[in-house]
Design a protein around this motif. Structure first.
Motif, PDB file in Angstrom:
ATOM      1  N   PHE A 197       0.830  -1.206   0.000  1.00  0.00           N
ATOM      2  CA  PHE A 197       0.000   0.000   0.000  1.00  0.00           C
ATOM      3  C   PHE A 197       0.867   1.260   0.000  1.00  0.00           C
ATOM      4  CE2 PHE A 197       1.097  -0.053   4.416  1.00  0.00           C
ATOM      5  CZ  PHE A 197       0.897   1.221   4.902  1.00  0.00           C
ATOM      6  N   TYR A 198       1.965   1.226   0.734  1.00  0.00           N
ATOM      7  CA  TYR A 198       2.840   2.407   0.778  1.00  0.00           C
ATOM      8  C   TYR A 198       3.510   2.626  -0.574  1.00  0.00           C
ATOM      9  CZ  TYR A 198       6.577   5.569   2.199  1.00  0.00           C
ATOM     10  OH  TYR A 198       7.431   6.639   2.293  1.00  0.00           O
ATOM     11  N   LYS A 199       3.958   1.555  -1.202  1.00  0.00           N
ATOM     12  CA  LYS A 199       4.617   1.708  -2.509  1.00  0.00           C
ATOM     13  C   LYS A 199       3.651   2.254  -3.548  1.00  0.00           C
ATOM     14  CE  LYS A 199       7.261  -0.757  -6.018  1.00  0.00           C
ATOM     15  NZ  LYS A 199       6.420  -0.259  -7.136  1.00  0.00           N
ATOM     16  N   LEU A 200       2.396   1.794  -3.523  1.00  0.00           N
ATOM     17  CA  LEU A 200       1.424   2.305  -4.485  1.00  0.00           C
ATOM     18  C   LEU A 200       1.170   3.794  -4.265  1.00  0.00           C
ATOM     19  CD1 LEU A 200      -1.155  -0.632  -4.537  1.00  0.00           C
ATOM     20  CD2 LEU A 200       0.659  -0.148  -6.175  1.00  0.00           C
ATOM     21  N   LEU A 201       1.040   4.206  -3.013  1.00  0.00           N
ATOM     22  CA  LEU A 201       0.871   5.629  -2.736  1.00  0.00           C
ATOM     23  C   LEU A 201       2.103   6.423  -3.157  1.00  0.00           C
ATOM     24  CD1 LEU A 201      -0.804   5.447   0.804  1.00  0.00           C
ATOM     25  CD2 LEU A 201      -1.907   6.011  -1.363  1.00  0.00           C
ATOM     26  N   HIS A 202       3.277   5.831  -2.942  1.00  0.00           N
ATOM     27  CA  HIS A 202       4.524   6.498  -3.339  1.00  0.00           C
ATOM     28  C   HIS A 202       4.592   6.630  -4.859  1.00  0.00           C
ATOM     29  CE1 HIS A 202       8.855   7.107  -3.946  1.00  0.00           C
ATOM     30  NE2 HIS A 202       8.906   7.522  -2.695  1.00  0.00           N
ATOM     31  N   ASP A 203       4.149   5.595  -5.583  1.00  0.00           N
ATOM     32  CA  ASP A 203       4.250   5.603  -7.041  1.00  0.00           C
ATOM     33  C   ASP A 203       3.326   6.637  -7.689  1.00  0.00           C
ATOM     34  OD1 ASP A 203       6.122   3.650  -6.887  1.00  0.00           O
ATOM     35  OD2 ASP A 203       4.777   1.990  -7.404  1.00  0.00           O
ATOM     36  N   ILE A 204       2.170   6.919  -7.074  1.00  0.00           N
ATOM     37  CA  ILE A 204       1.254   7.883  -7.694  1.00  0.00           C
ATOM     38  C   ILE A 204       1.533   9.307  -7.239  1.00  0.00           C
ATOM     39  CG2 ILE A 204      -0.542   6.150  -7.954  1.00  0.00           C
ATOM     40  CD1 ILE A 204      -1.966   7.305  -5.568  1.00  0.00           C
ATOM     41  N   GLY A 205       2.638   9.512  -6.499  1.00  0.00           N
ATOM     42  CA  GLY A 205       3.080  10.856  -6.169  1.00  0.00           C
ATOM     43  C   GLY A 205       2.389  11.485  -4.986  1.00  0.00           C
ATOM     44  N   ILE A 206       1.894  10.674  -4.049  1.00  0.00           N
ATOM     45  CA  ILE A 206       1.232  11.225  -2.867  1.00  0.00           C
ATOM     46  C   ILE A 206       2.247  11.865  -1.922  1.00  0.00           C
ATOM     47  CG2 ILE A 206      -0.137  10.639  -0.828  1.00  0.00           C
ATOM     48  CD1 ILE A 206      -1.702  10.631  -3.440  1.00  0.00           C
ATOM     49  N   PHE A 207       3.423  11.258  -1.809  1.00  0.00           N
ATOM     50  CA  PHE A 207       4.409  11.693  -0.826  1.00  0.00           C
ATOM     51  C   PHE A 207       5.427  12.638  -1.464  1.00  0.00           C
ATOM     52  CE2 PHE A 207       3.486   7.180   0.642  1.00  0.00           C
ATOM     53  CZ  PHE A 207       2.449   7.597   1.470  1.00  0.00           C
ATOM     54  N   PRO A 208       6.159  13.371  -0.651  1.00  0.00           N
ATOM     55  CA  PRO A 208       7.208  14.264  -1.187  1.00  0.00           C
ATOM     56  C   PRO A 208       8.339  13.466  -1.817  1.00  0.00           C
ATOM     57  CG  PRO A 208       7.256  14.223   1.224  1.00  0.00           C
ATOM     58  CD  PRO A 208       6.001  13.526   0.816  1.00  0.00           C
ATOM     59  N   PRO A 209       9.159  14.097  -2.661  1.00  0.00           N
ATOM     60  CA  PRO A 209      10.216  13.361  -3.377  1.00  0.00           C
ATOM     61  C   PRO A 209      11.234  12.688  -2.473  1.00  0.00           C
ATOM     62  CG  PRO A 209       9.845  15.514  -4.369  1.00  0.00           C
ATOM     63  CD  PRO A 209       9.079  15.507  -3.083  1.00  0.00           C
ATOM     64  N   ASP A 210      11.494  13.254  -1.286  1.00  0.00           N
ATOM     65  CA  ASP A 210      12.515  12.674  -0.415  1.00  0.00           C
ATOM     66  C   ASP A 210      11.950  11.658   0.558  1.00  0.00           C
ATOM     67  OD1 ASP A 210      11.061  14.478   1.028  1.00  0.00           O
ATOM     68  OD2 ASP A 210      12.762  15.286   2.148  1.00  0.00           O
ATOM     69  N   ALA A 211      10.724  11.219   0.352  1.00  0.00           N
ATOM     70  CA  ALA A 211      10.123  10.220   1.243  1.00  0.00           C
ATOM     71  C   ALA A 211      10.799   8.869   1.046  1.00  0.00           C
ATOM     72  CB  ALA A 211       8.623  10.110   0.969  1.00  0.00           C
ATOM     73  N   PRO A 212      10.859   8.038   2.070  1.00  0.00           N
ATOM     74  CA  PRO A 212      11.469   6.704   1.923  1.00  0.00           C
ATOM     75  C   PRO A 212      10.744   5.886   0.861  1.00  0.00           C
ATOM     76  CG  PRO A 212      11.109   7.232   4.236  1.00  0.00           C
ATOM     77  CD  PRO A 212      10.416   8.293   3.449  1.00  0.00           C
ATOM     78  N   PRO A 213      11.457   5.107   0.054  1.00  0.00           N
ATOM     79  CA  PRO A 213      10.805   4.320  -0.996  1.00  0.00           C
ATOM     80  C   PRO A 213      10.064   3.104  -0.457  1.00  0.00           C
ATOM     81  CG  PRO A 213      13.144   3.888  -0.986  1.00  0.00           C
ATOM     82  CD  PRO A 213      12.922   4.992   0.013  1.00  0.00           C
ATOM     83  N   THR A 214      10.313   2.715   0.775  1.00  0.00           N
ATOM     84  CA  THR A 214       9.648   1.554   1.354  1.00  0.00           C
ATOM     85  C   THR A 214       9.529   1.751   2.856  1.00  0.00           C
ATOM     86  OG1 THR A 214       9.795  -0.833   1.736  1.00  0.00           O
ATOM     87  CG2 THR A 214      11.859   0.360   1.517  1.00  0.00           C
ATOM     88  N   LEU A 215       8.535   1.098   3.455  1.00  0.00           N
ATOM     89  CA  LEU A 215       8.362   1.173   4.904  1.00  0.00           C
ATOM     90  C   LEU A 215       9.136   0.092   5.634  1.00  0.00           C
ATOM     91  CD1 LEU A 215       4.660   2.027   5.821  1.00  0.00           C
ATOM     92  CD2 LEU A 215       6.683   3.452   5.933  1.00  0.00           C
ATOM     93  N   ARG A 216       9.688  -0.860   4.906  1.00  0.00           N
ATOM     94  CA  ARG A 216      10.392  -1.954   5.572  1.00  0.00           C
ATOM     95  C   ARG A 216      11.599  -1.454   6.360  1.00  0.00           C
ATOM     96  NH1 ARG A 216       9.742  -7.107   4.442  1.00  0.00           N
ATOM     97  NH2 ARG A 216      11.960  -7.530   4.693  1.00  0.00           N
ATOM     98  N   PHE A 217      12.182  -0.332   5.936  1.00  0.00           N
ATOM     99  CA  PHE A 217      13.400   0.118   6.600  1.00  0.00           C
ATOM    100  C   PHE A 217      13.130   0.741   7.959  1.00  0.00           C
ATOM    101  CE2 PHE A 217      14.300   4.736   6.640  1.00  0.00           C
ATOM    102  CZ  PHE A 217      13.118   5.185   6.098  1.00  0.00           C
TER     103      PHE A 217
END
Length: 825
Positions: free
Chosen positions: A236-256
């Protein structure tokens, strides 16, 4: 042709904790500070509606809710009952009444509270599921915004998942499905991601564009709190990240942040062992803080464990109340005796435990750390007596106790024995790895082609395919069952079989460390054009690892085939290699996303292959192969065993040690020679040479950095091995031992494009054998038959490689290189 199209990843996304973040700061705390979650307000417009207006709003939404008319009618009735029940609590809004009811604290048992109230009021109750759907209706109508920990425990029906999407942000969910793709959106991972995003909207309000990184972190924390774990819950986080919901410097994954904690501070490293004496605890923190700048994180972690756990905590356990570093001779001797032995506990079938003692392998390292601790305090006291002088006492460990010569010799003998046992079994291991990868691929393709719920047979075994709704992954890989009813997860099984083969091939042809192998990216594949002939030499760039020095390795044809297979497997629909982040387990930091070769698709998104998966895959390979040692025990291979085998095989076949040192990335040639196993015949030959020459087996000038002339000669070896049928693979510095009878030579690497020449040679040999038989030339016929058998073997090798290339749609090596290095004119 494989494209090298990759996108630039922002360099500021990494939020790993170090000394600059302050003491006792976790990765999650740092992330939430940068991307704070939304705070639910105490009141808003819809939650302040009256009961009639609120029920009318719920009824309007129910009309668009998925499900039958009976479901909608029952849900409206249940919503009216819940509103009457909430009205019995004080508050100016529905949110305030909900908080006052404290029903969220009961989790799944919340239904019993309104049911009890209805019984007391004489109201005819409805089914608990109706009340649950009615409560979701209040959430969707934005009358109540529940806590995330409560909503993740509710029954996740597809009704309210689709209901939330239709009522709150239909266009946002359409963008989400378009980014995920139809196949992923309909799979279990896609449905789970939609549930999670619906939870965020219901709990925080707004639409998809209002979701923050902090909201996603809070959701994962809530899911982990109620034991909702799993590899598929990060999509779910990656999909939100891919459609540009988060700022550019947001982490690419929540696993970290939710799986790997990252680096701990020095204080956290010491405090995990619960030191009782506060003064000694502070001393250890100060000492490790002084050493920290010159140490990598793994060394710092081990040093803190030696000093805090094995040294001082052990003394506190056996001598309660101890408060001085000055130890009596008896106390020090008793501690050394305890540390010399490692006690292991094993649970027996009857429930009892059996303890076994074995010598501690790092005993000398532990003594060295403690001795250095005492000596450092004495040296630092001369520079800063106010800080360190009070701790200066005689060291309880003498200089002779930390000598590691004997232990080093034992380690060398033990490693040599491992190499001698495993080197002869390596061809068998490669053959079985290829067979297992091929069989796993056949099983996967047959399962995908079979209809749901049907039986199918592969390689003489019968399997049953699961129903389409049962745990199918995002790429359509189903779950199957064998004849005994055991579950087989095809994606995981096929991945482990393939990466076991890839690991064996890459490590045995390169000799790299496992962390270096996992960091090989698409950019590491390159070519070098020889200035003299213009020939392109395939090269593999190894990123800095242990020695912080990168190096280039010449790619053999077998390794080129394996790299091409890997690239064919992982490249996306656009021909590029996906960018994935990598977690460095040694330094406990995340590396920025890169086009890594060792990656796989899990949970609907790409992830880097971990060292744990590699080791498990090798273990499964050995168990399936049934490789045994002389005692009949499984002969397990570790990734570093293949590195030692590479060094041994290279030096035994004539490669100068200083060349092997460069290829292996060692700073000291003694380390390289330590990797090389000693065989009995070598000892005999070496002793004879010593008697005849009275000098070392090898002249001292070989133990040096190669000159430009020597390196050019080594590089020129690859220019002179081109033959009509392919390439000669004999080792560097050796002459042809088969008198240029290439057909019989096992080191001839036949070019598949020259297969027609081999066919002509085979037909000619058959004709000559027939002529020799008719003329009675028995000796001539016998020699020709040997050449014919060798020709047939090489034709079979070409055909097997061609079948593998066609099946995997494998590109040639020039198609997968990222760039070509052109020397200056």
């Amino acid at each position: 042709m494989v494209s090298a199209r990759v996108s630039k990843a922002p360099a500021s996304w990494s939020l790993n904790v170090d000394a600059r973040e302050g003491a006792n700061r976790s990765v999650i705390d740092t992330l939430l500070d940068r991307y704070p979650p939304r705070v639910v307000p105490s009141s808003w417009k819809t939650t302040e509606l009256g009961r009639a207006a609120a029920l009318k709003r719920v009824e309007a939404l129910m009309i668009r809710a998925p499900g039958s008319e009976n479901f909608q009618r029952d849900a409206v009735r249940g919503a009216g009952m819940l509103l009457r029940w909430l009205n019995s609590f004080p508050g100016k809004s529905w949110q305030g009444r909900w908080n006052g009811s404290c029903v969220a604290e009961h989790g799944l048992g919340w239904v019993s509270i309104p049911e009890t109230w209805m019984d007391e009021q004489g109201v005819q109750s409805v089914r608990p599921t109706v009340l649950t759907h009615a409560l979701i209706g209040l959430f969707v109508a934005d009358l109540i915004r529940p806590d995330l920990r409560f909503v993740v425990q509710l029954h996740r029906s597809h009704y309210w998942r689709d209901w939330a999407a239709i009522s709150r942000d239909p266009r946002g969910f359409e963008r989400l499905e378009a980014a995920a793709g139809a196949e992923t959106a309909q799979a279990m991972q896609g449905r789970t991601a939609r549930w999670q995003i619906s939870m965020l909207i219901l709990s925080k309000g707004g639409g998809l564009s209002d979701i923050t990184v902090g909201d996603c972190v809070e959701l994962r924390q809530a899911e982990l709190a109620v034991c909702s774990r799993g590899k598929t819950r990060y999509l779910f986080y990656k999909l939100l990240h891919d459609i540009g919901i988060f700022p550019p410097d947001a982490p690419p994954t929540l696993r970290f942040v939710t799986v790997y904690r990252g680096q701990s501070t020095v204080a956290e490293l010491v405090d995990r062992f619960d030191i009782a004496n506060a003064d000694v605890r502070n001393l250890l923190v100060d000492y490790l803080s002084e050493r920290h700048p010159s140490l990598d994180y793994t060394t710092l972690d081990n040093l803190s464990r030696h000093l805090a756990l094995h040294f001082w905590k052990n003394l506190e356990t056996t001598h309660p109340g101890i408060n001085s570093l000055q130890l009596d001779r008896g106390v020090a001797q008793a501690w050394k005796e305890r540390m010399h032995w490692k006690v292991s506990r094993r649970r027996l079938p009857d429930g009892t435990y059996a303890e076994t003692r074995s010598p501690r392998m790092n005993y000398t390292d532990m003594l060295t750390a403690v001795r250095a601790f005492y000596l450092d305090l004495a040296a630092w006291a001369a520079l800063d007596p106010a800080r360190w002088a009070r701790w200066v006492v005689p060291c309880p460990i003498g200089p002779g106790e930390t000598s590691a010569k004997k232990i080093g010799r034992r380690r060398k003998a033990r490693m040599d024995q491992r190499t001698r046992e495993r080197l002869p079994r390596l061809p068998e291991l490669v053959r079985i790895a290829e067979q297992r990868a091929h069989d796993a691929r056949m099983l996967l393709e047959a399962a995908v082609a079979a209809s749901p719920g049907s039986k199918f047979t592969v390689l003489g075994k019968t399997y049953t395919k699961s129903d389409p709704w049962l745990k199918a992954s995002a790429d359509g890989i189903p779950v199957i069952y064998d004849s005994e009813g055991r579950t087989i997860r095809l994606r995981e099984a096929e991945n482990r079989a393939f990466w076991a083969l890839a690991t064996v091939e890459v490590l045995r042809h390169t000799g790299v460390r496992i962390e270096e192998m996992l960091e090989i990216s698409h950019h590491s594949i390159t070519q070098y054009r020889l200035p003299a002939t213009g020939e392109l030499i395939p090269l593999l760039q190894i990123a800095p690892s242990k020695t912080d020095e990168e190096r280039l390795l010449v790619v053999s044809p077998d390794l080129a085939d394996m790299l091409s297979t890997i690239v064919s497997r992982i490249r996306g629909a656009d021909g590029g290699v996906p960018l994935v982040p990598l977690y460095d387990r040694n330094e406990r930091i995340w590396v920025a996303p890169a086009p890594l070769l060792f990656q796989w698709k899990c949970g609907g998104h790409h992830r880097a292959v971990s060292a744990g998966l590699i080791r498990n895959a090798l273990t499964e390979l050995i168990d399936a192969a049934g490789v045994k040692d002389a005692a009949g025990e499984p002969l397990y291979f570790q990734p570093h065993d293949l590195r030692r085998i590479f060094a041994t095989d290279a030096i035994m076949n004539g490669m100068p040690p200083h060349i092997a040192q460069v290829l292996l990335g060692h700073k000291d040639i003694n380390t390289t020679m330590g990797y090389k196993a000693i065989y009995p015949e070598e000892a005999i030959n070496g002793h004879r040479a010593f008697i005849s020459r009275r000098r070392a087996l090898r002249p001292s000038e070989e133990y040096r950095t190669p000159t430009d002339t020597e390196w050019d000669e080594f590089r020129g070896h690859f220019e002179r091995r081109k033959l009509a049928l392919g390439e000669c693979g004999r080792a560097y510095g050796t002459s042809c031992q088969h008198e240029h009878s290439c057909i019989r030579c096992p080191v001839l690497r036949v070019d598949p494009a020259q297969r027609f020449r081999l066919v002509e040679i085979r037909d000619n040999l058959a004709a000559r054998i027939a002529e020799a038989d008719s003329e009675g030339w028995i000796g001539e016929a016998e020699g020709l038959r040997v050449s014919l058998v060798a020709t047939e073997e090489k034709l079979d090798q070409i055909d097997r490689r061609a079948r593998r290339a066609v099946q995997l749609n494998m590109p040639s090596f020039p198609d997968i290189v990222a760039h070509i290095v052109q020397p200056p004119a």
